[in-house]
Design a protein around this motif. Structure first.
Motif: not given
Length: 431
Positions: A246-253, A256
């Motif tokens: 979930k690297e991309r999801r955590k960075k996007d969070d 934002w």
């Protein structure tokens, strides 16, 4: 007026087997049309949707007379977008094949192919007639419905065959008018923090991107070493494990949430936002002289332009103006004396003229603010009376010049706005 568009993903209710079979048949036919059109567009160097539709519409319509005619229109739009993207990558030498491969498909719908039925269901035109599909609204969906956003006439549908439901992509639009800024909030983006200057107080928001990037780097490498020996390099088992990361999801969070805090602070004060003009590929120039593979990977994964794009998108939603300025030497020159600052393996440097100490990120934000005030022609005050720059030469003295208010990620990530200056200690704790 600026038109802002946002995509909201909503899941349908679990569909009966007979109803879901209709959508499976629809998807198979739509995929076939898109594949044929994409191959034709690439082979004939066609990038225009209107030209592709003019050349292939009647042929596709005769092949699939049972299908509503507008599916050919939307398939032409889908295929032209895929062909244009593939030809651009092929021109840059980034395409691995001579022709594109259609792996996943989402069905494009226009206003002739779907219609809302209240707020909790939609109707979709298929080869079996109109089919009603119930949806499961969530909080974000209701926020756009009740927040003055208009539901656009376009939508997309993707099938989840395992769970027998549809993934529906709604588009909401809104007309927003930008205001004329009274002043600016400069933003300096770094690998492990984002520093903002608000009314003379510098806030350093820790992101810990380096730790996150390295953690997933080592985790991916261990997964690759483990599964490559047993199943081979191209194993499906390994790809399934890697997809769960979930690297991309955590960075996007992180991006934002930071964007929300900055834009909200600017909107409440009627300020604009100042960002650095980094160019299209800033990471490429940063790593040109770096040979360490791990450091090169970290710089690419920091995604400086990615954070800026998110801030710009959020600012457009609230009508907050964004100004880009030249970032050259913003952290190396003293904002007061215009003299070089000397750094000795630290983020704290000394002005070569006045002798005061400056934090590197705070220096950058002040210089960005000065350049924005001098160059954008707004009603913001002139840089002659910059507040709170006392230039105290006391080593590590608690001044706004070099000592930012550090907010750990665990503190700012749970807030809806940045705390007032007087309520926060220099170490990030509340007074």
């Amino acid at each position: 007026m600026v038109r802002v568009a946002r995509t909201v993903i909503v899941r349908s209710v679990r569909l009966p087997r007979g109803v879901f079979r209709v959508f499976i048949e629809l998807e198979d036919v739509y995929r076939s049309i898109v594949e044929q059109l994409t191959m034709y567009a690439v082979a004939n160097n066609i990038r225009s949707f209107t030209r592709l539709r003019a050349l292939k519409y009647h042929e596709m319509r005769n092949l699939h007379p049972q299908l509503p005619s507008h599916y050919v229109y939307t398939a032409c739009q889908d295929a032209s977008a895929r062909a244009k993207s593939f030809m651009r990558l092929r021109k840059l030498g980034l395409a691995g094949k001579n022709y594109p491969e259609v792996k996943s498909v989402s069905i494009w719908l226009d206003d002739h192919l779907w219609r809302p039925n209240g707020y909790t269901s939609i109707e979709v035109a298929t080869h079996e007639g109109w089919v009603r599909v119930g949806i499961e609204p969530h909080r974000q969906y209701w926020r756009y419905i009740n927040g003055g956003w208009r539901l656009a006439s376009e939508a997309r549908v993707r099938l989840d065959r395992r769970n027998r439901w549809l993934i529906i992509y709604f588009t909401f639009t809104k007309e927003v008018e930008e205001y004329k800024p009274k002043d600016f909030i400069p933003v300096d983006v770094n690998e492990n923090n984002v520093t903002v200057l608000i009314d003379g107080a510098a806030y350093l928001l820790e992101t810990n991107i380096e730790k996150l990037t390295l953690g997933y780097y080592y985790r991916r490498r261990s997964v690759q070493e483990k599964y490559d020996k047993v199943y081979g390099v191209e194993s499906r088992v390994k790809r399934r494990v890697l997809r769960k990361l979930k690297e991309r999801r955590k960075k996007d969070d992180i991006r934002w949430k930071i964007a929300h805090l900055i834009v909200k602070a600017a909107g409440e004060r009627r300020y604009g936002i100042v960002l650095e003009r980094l160019g299209r590929k800033p990471a490429g120039s940063m790593i040109s002289r770096i040979k360490d593979k791990q450091l090169r990977h970290r710089i690419y994964q920091a995604a400086f332009r990615g954070i800026q794009r998110v801030i710009e998108e959020k600012a457009r939603e609230y009508g907050v103006p964004v100004v880009y300025v030249n970032p050259s030497n913003t952290s190396k020159m003293c904002p007061v004396h215009k003299a070089p600052i000397t750094y000795n393996d630290s983020r704290i440097g000394e002005c070569s003229s006045g002798g005061e100490l400056w934090h590197r990120d705070v220096t950058a934000t002040w210089n960005l603010l000065i350049r924005a005030r001098q160059g954008d022609g707004s009603s913001a005050p002139s840089p002659g009376g910059l507040p709170h720059i006392d230039g105290s030469p006391v080593p590590l003295g608690s001044t706004a010049t070099h000592d930012p208010i550090t907010l750990p990620k665990g503190l700012w990530a749970r807030r809806n706005s940045l705390p007032p200056n007087e309520t926060v200690g220099r170490n990030g704790g509340f007074n």
